[in-house]
Write a protein that holds these residues in place. Structure first.
Motif, PDB file in Angstrom:
ATOM      1  N   THR A  35     -51.713  13.439  44.459  1.00  0.00           N
ATOM      2  CA  THR A  35     -50.966  14.713  45.399  1.00  0.00           C
ATOM      3  C   THR A  35     -51.021  15.601  44.449  1.00  0.00           C
ATOM      4  N   GLN A  36     -50.643  16.781  46.131  1.00  0.00           N
ATOM      5  CA  GLN A  36     -50.612  18.292  45.484  1.00  0.00           C
ATOM      6  C   GLN A  36     -49.206  18.366  45.106  1.00  0.00           C
TER       7      GLN A  36
ATOM      8  N   ALA B  68     -46.324  21.072  45.367  1.00  0.00           N
ATOM      9  CA  ALA B  68     -45.958  22.361  46.276  1.00  0.00           C
ATOM     10  C   ALA B  68     -45.492  23.587  45.348  1.00  0.00           C
ATOM     11  N   ALA B  69     -45.531  24.562  45.849  1.00  0.00           N
ATOM     12  CA  ALA B  69     -45.191  25.938  45.211  1.00  0.00           C
ATOM     13  C   ALA B  69     -43.476  25.522  44.118  1.00  0.00           C
ATOM     14  N   SER B  70     -42.655  24.879  45.996  1.00  0.00           N
ATOM     15  CA  SER B  70     -41.664  25.036  44.917  1.00  0.00           C
ATOM     16  C   SER B  70     -41.687  24.041  43.662  1.00  0.00           C
TER      17      SER B  70
ATOM     18  N   PHE C 209     -42.784  17.127  45.839  1.00  0.00           N
ATOM     19  CA  PHE C 209     -44.253  16.133  46.796  1.00  0.00           C
ATOM     20  C   PHE C 209     -43.533  15.247  46.702  1.00  0.00           C
TER      21      PHE C 209
ATOM     22  N   TRP D  40     -40.118  10.708  47.232  1.00  0.00           N
ATOM     23  CA  TRP D  40     -40.026  12.193  46.861  1.00  0.00           C
ATOM     24  C   TRP D  40     -39.939  12.504  45.234  1.00  0.00           C
TER      25      TRP D  40
ATOM     26  N   SER E   8     -51.600  18.758  39.377  1.00  0.00           N
ATOM     27  CA  SER E   8     -52.310  17.314  41.192  1.00  0.00           C
ATOM     28  C   SER E   8     -51.368  16.377  40.170  1.00  0.00           C
TER      29      SER E   8
ATOM     30  N   SER F 147     -50.356  25.613  40.101  1.00  0.00           N
ATOM     31  CA  SER F 147     -50.510  24.706  41.216  1.00  0.00           C
ATOM     32  C   SER F 147     -50.649  22.598  41.323  1.00  0.00           C
TER      33      SER F 147
ATOM     34  N   THR G  60     -40.253  15.905  42.133  1.00  0.00           N
ATOM     35  CA  THR G  60     -40.225  17.120  41.748  1.00  0.00           C
ATOM     36  C   THR G  60     -40.433  16.962  40.181  1.00  0.00           C
TER      37      THR G  60
END
Length: 558
Positions: A511-512, A514-516, A519, A478, A493, A491, A480
């Motif tokens: 990997t995309q 996220a708005a936060s 990923f 995981w 990738s 947005s 950020t």
């Protein structure tokens, strides 16, 4: 860690192999595109759909909500937005043209048929034909109230005639008012005053007549220039009959018709040479427009003070555009343009040109700004002398390097006209701002622009998860992505690359984010050994590129 062309992070051997693999990848910089300059949305150019030789004659006159343009064998009619409404055709030899103040009718002089025709603007048809066979060689028309004045003269030795007729009468007939001037006259009439060229005494002199009784009584003469002037001046009278305006090639003059004394000059600027080829006085008598040959284009002057209140160059894009005739309608100036090569006639409309001027100043900070960080611009609205700006709303538009624009929340001036704009540029490059005040009933609106150099925001990545895994089991990591202290705004990738224990590298795709900014990546390693998982943000128009890696030891299961 931040990836740059000159500085590489000190990582272990698999990571160095990964960096070498990424060496050919370029972090995307913000593309800087200069946005096109904003043209005035209100001004317009109308192709009238007719061709005219430079030797032909054209006139423009306006009243109410109609503009009339003569061209060869027709009179074209537009509205005051410059939209062509139609034409009255089969009018042989249209020479002169005047419109009633309400725009209901126009009167056109036809040299070939020795007539003056009355045109109904609503029906676009000729409603009356007035016979002038007894007065050949019509050279000029003037309309004052319900009286139409005509001037006639075929050559310098045949004598000239000035007539008047009551257009309100059911069957108007011309009445001779003045004869024997011995030339081809030009006239101007307002109220009880008639102006007439006097070339028999000096080319620039103008006779002033009182016509209050229906006949012409000479009141005096205007000495319109020095002895070197060799041509007749253009002439007109302000609607209230108080002031005469004479146009010479070198500039314009106003004269008081009570005392027959010169008031002031207009446009005679040695630093900006040119030649006056057309002019017009506004219906309220406050403004004077001059059409200049060459680069000066159109200039407006305050008739009372002589101050220049507006300037506009003739639009480029055609060969040698030339102003043939012009008029002032309400607050707008209409000019008929002839362009050599195409010979098309165009109606050039300058909206609000006759209003009082205003100005907006806008200043950007000298230092470079950063995407996603606030930037402050300052400015000031200035109105004509004696007018307090007060609290006024300004329209603010932001233009990005890619040409897209966004209307921002309105800015508001303080009582002294000062204002500030705070914005957060979403992208790097040259970001431009327009601040516009729409104007009022008496003051012309204005716009100012300023540009800000915006650098890309820094970016950072975090990546975490298990540091050990069993061969064949699914592994998850995981992370950020941040743009400075902000979540990413574009947005993006991320590219995921795995450095394998055998020295090879495998691109696992993307990997995309996220708005936060969060990923997740997953993988199933199938060999024992040391793996290095790296995620790469290549950068975009908002933020710089960056890379982060995470090591995982994979071993055999029990």
């Amino acid at each position: 860690m931040r990836l740059s062309p000159t500085e590489r992070p000190d990582v272990n051997r698999p990571a160095r192999r990964l960096i070498s693999l990424l060496g050919s990848m370029t972090l995307t910089a913000g593309l800087v595109v200069t946005a096109p300059s904003a043209a005035s949305a209100a001004d317009s150019m109308t192709d009238l759909g007719v061709r005219l030789s430079i030797a032909d004659h054209s006139e423009v006159s306006a009243g109410g909500d109609k503009v009339f343009v003569s061209a060869g064998d027709r009179v074209l009619i537009t509205d005051t937005e410059g939209v062509l409404l139609g034409a009255v055709t089969d009018l042989p030899g249209v020479e002169e043209l005047v419109a009633t103040p309400d725009g209901v009718h126009a009167y056109a002089a036809l040299s070939d048929s020795h007539q003056v025709v009355e045109i109904d603007a609503a029906t676009m048809a000729v409603t009356r034909r007035i016979d002038f066979t007894a007065y050949s060689c019509l050279t000029d028309l003037a309309l004052s109230g319900q009286t139409l004045w005509t001037a006639h003269g075929c050559d310098p030795y045949a004598g000239s005639v000035v007539t008047r007729l009551d257009v309100a009468a059911p069957d108007p007939q011309p009445v001779t008012v003045l004869t024997g001037q011995g030339t081809t006259p030009k006239i101007a009439v307002a109220g009880n005053t008639l102006l007439l060229n006097l070339p028999d005494t000096a080319p620039a002199d103008v006779a002033v007549y009182d016509v209050s009784t229906g006949s012409a009584t000479l009141r005096g003469e205007i000495d319109g220039g020095d002895p070197g002037t060799s041509s007749q001046p253009g002439l007109t009278i302000t609607p209230d009959g108080s002031t005469a305006v004479l146009a010479f090639s070198r500039g314009l003059e106003s004269w008081d018709l009570a005392s027959l004394t010169k008031l002031r000059d207009y446009g005679q600027n040695p630093a900006a040479p040119g030649q006056v080829i057309e002019f017009a006085v506004s219906p309220d008598g406050d403004h004077l427009a001059g059409g200049w040959l060459g680069d000066r284009g159109v200039e407006l002057y305050d008739l009372a003070t002589g101050a220049i209140t507006y300037t506009q160059k003739i639009p480029s894009g055609w060969p040698t555009p030339r102003i043939l005739t012009m008029t002032i309608v309400g607050n707008g100036v209409f000019s008929v343009l002839y362009t050599s090569g195409t010979t098309n006639l165009r109606l050039w409309r300058l909206e609000d040109a006759a209003l009082l001027p205003s100005s907006v100043a806008l200043s950007a900070p000298a230092e470079e700004a950063t995407a996603l960080e606030p930037v402050k611009l300052t400015g000031r609205l200035t109105l004509p002398e004696g007018m307090n700006p007060g609290l006024r709303a300004l329209k603010v538009t932001r233009r990005l390097p890619d040409g897209t624009s966004t209307q921002l929340p309105y800015a508001k001036t303080k009582l002294d006209g000062s204002f500030s704009i705070t914005d957060t540029p979403p992208k790097a490059g040259t970001v431009s701002y327009d601040a516009s005040w729409p104007g009022s009933a008496t003051v012309r609106g204005s716009t100012a622009s300023a540009s800000v150099a915006v650098a890309r925001q820094s970016s950072s990545l975090t990546l975490h998860g298990n540091t050990e895994q069993i061969v064949g089991n699914r592994l998850y990591l995981w992370g950020t992505l941040k743009f400075g202290d902000h979540a990413p705004t574009t947005s993006p990738s991320l590219t995921v690359i795995r450095a394998n224990p055998d020295g090879t590298s495998t691109e696992l795709g993307t990997t995309q984010v996220a708005a936060s900014g969060g990923f997740k990546i997953g993988d199933t390693p199938d060999q024992e050994g040391e793996y290095l998982y790296s995620v790469v943000f290549l950068g975009d128009d908002t933020a710089e590129g960056t890379i982060e890696a995470h090591s995982v030891t994979v071993r055999a299961g029990d």
